[in-house]
Design a protein around this motif. Structure first.
Motif, mmCIF file in Angstrom:
data_model
loop_
_atom_site.group_PDB
_atom_site.id
_atom_site.type_symbol
_atom_site.label_atom_id
_atom_site.label_comp_id
_atom_site.label_asym_id
_atom_site.label_seq_id
_atom_site.Cartn_x
_atom_site.Cartn_y
_atom_site.Cartn_z
ATOM 1 N N PRO A 111 0.833 -1.205 0.000
ATOM 2 C CA PRO A 111 0.000 0.000 0.000
ATOM 3 C C PRO A 111 0.869 1.258 0.000
ATOM 4 O O PRO A 111 1.960 1.258 0.569
ATOM 5 C CB PRO A 111 -0.802 -0.110 1.300
ATOM 6 C CG PRO A 111 -0.028 -1.051 2.158
ATOM 7 C CD PRO A 111 0.728 -1.961 1.238
ATOM 8 N N LEU A 112 0.386 2.285 -0.656
ATOM 9 C CA LEU A 112 1.069 3.575 -0.615
ATOM 10 C C LEU A 112 0.796 4.224 0.737
ATOM 11 O O LEU A 112 -0.328 4.173 1.246
ATOM 12 C CB LEU A 112 0.564 4.488 -1.725
ATOM 13 C CG LEU A 112 0.948 4.090 -3.147
ATOM 14 C CD1 LEU A 112 0.195 4.936 -4.154
ATOM 15 C CD2 LEU A 112 2.443 4.220 -3.347
ATOM 16 N N VAL A 113 1.826 4.818 1.303
ATOM 17 C CA VAL A 113 1.692 5.517 2.579
ATOM 18 C C VAL A 113 2.298 6.909 2.414
ATOM 19 O O VAL A 113 3.458 7.047 2.035
ATOM 20 C CB VAL A 113 2.412 4.761 3.724
ATOM 21 C CG1 VAL A 113 2.317 5.542 5.025
ATOM 22 C CG2 VAL A 113 1.823 3.361 3.889
ATOM 23 N N ILE A 114 1.485 7.935 2.684
ATOM 24 C CA ILE A 114 1.947 9.323 2.624
ATOM 25 C C ILE A 114 2.126 9.826 4.051
ATOM 26 O O ILE A 114 1.230 9.677 4.879
ATOM 27 C CB ILE A 114 0.946 10.249 1.911
ATOM 28 C CG1 ILE A 114 0.681 9.775 0.489
ATOM 29 C CG2 ILE A 114 1.444 11.681 1.903
ATOM 30 C CD1 ILE A 114 -0.422 10.546 -0.197
ATOM 31 N N THR A 115 3.277 10.442 4.290
ATOM 32 C CA THR A 115 3.553 11.031 5.601
ATOM 33 C C THR A 115 3.859 12.509 5.406
ATOM 34 O O THR A 115 4.655 12.872 4.534
ATOM 35 C CB THR A 115 4.761 10.331 6.257
ATOM 36 O OG1 THR A 115 4.508 8.928 6.314
ATOM 37 C CG2 THR A 115 5.008 10.861 7.653
#
Length: 169
Positions: A42-46
């Motif tokens: 999964p893509l994870v944006i921080t």
């Protein structure tokens, strides 16, 4: 007569069997297809840092002025305005699957003055795509800038929230 009847019955049965279709099976055919799937993390944006456009002082005359903050942090402030203070683009980190490309979207939104309810439209400037690094890497950082057109009647603190949408290509 019994014999004749038996003989006729036998001949009649043989004739019927000779003309009847046999119970042959229809021809079966087969064809195989490969099954493929590409499973991705999964893509994870921080969020790394918020966007700051600093302080902007308007001129005394009427009109509107556009101030732009580039992705690299460069602020473009028209000569009629005075711009100062902390200026920085928003910074994000994106993680996902090894060497995949992801598209980045940042829809326009309103900056709102909580005291007056006035709004100024913010037009984000985000990269169209980012390339994710090798596995084991901490991801890729990217910046988001944007622009606002300030009317001469604007005054006060304006705030809003950037929405970043990332998806695999």
């Amino acid at each position: 007569m019994n014999r004749l009847f038996t003989l006729l019955t036998a001949l009649l049965g043989a004739a019927l069997l000779a003309g009847a279709p046999t119970s042959a099976h229809a021809q079966q055919v087969t064809k195989n297809a490969k099954v493929k799937v590409n499973i991705k993390k999964p893509l994870v944006i921080t969020l790394v840092q918020d966007l700051e456009m600093g302080n902007i002082v308007l001129p005394t005359g009427p009109g509107s002025h556009t101030v732009t903050l580039a992705q690299d942090g460069t602020l473009t402030c028209p000569a009629a305005l005075t711009c100062s203070g902390v200026v920085q683009p928003a910074a994000y980190n994106l993680t996902g699957s090894h060497k995949q490309s992801a598209t980045i979207q940042a829809p326009d939104f309103d900056l709102v003055n909580a005291a007056t309810g006035d709004a100024i439209r913010f037009y984000p400037d985000a990269p169209a795509t980012v390339q994710l690094p090798n596995s084991g890497n901490r991801g890729v950082d990217f910046n988001v800038g944007g622009s606002i057109t300030i009317p001469s009647t604007a005054e006060g603190a304006y705030e809003g929230t950037i929405t970043i949408i990332a998806d695999y290509e």
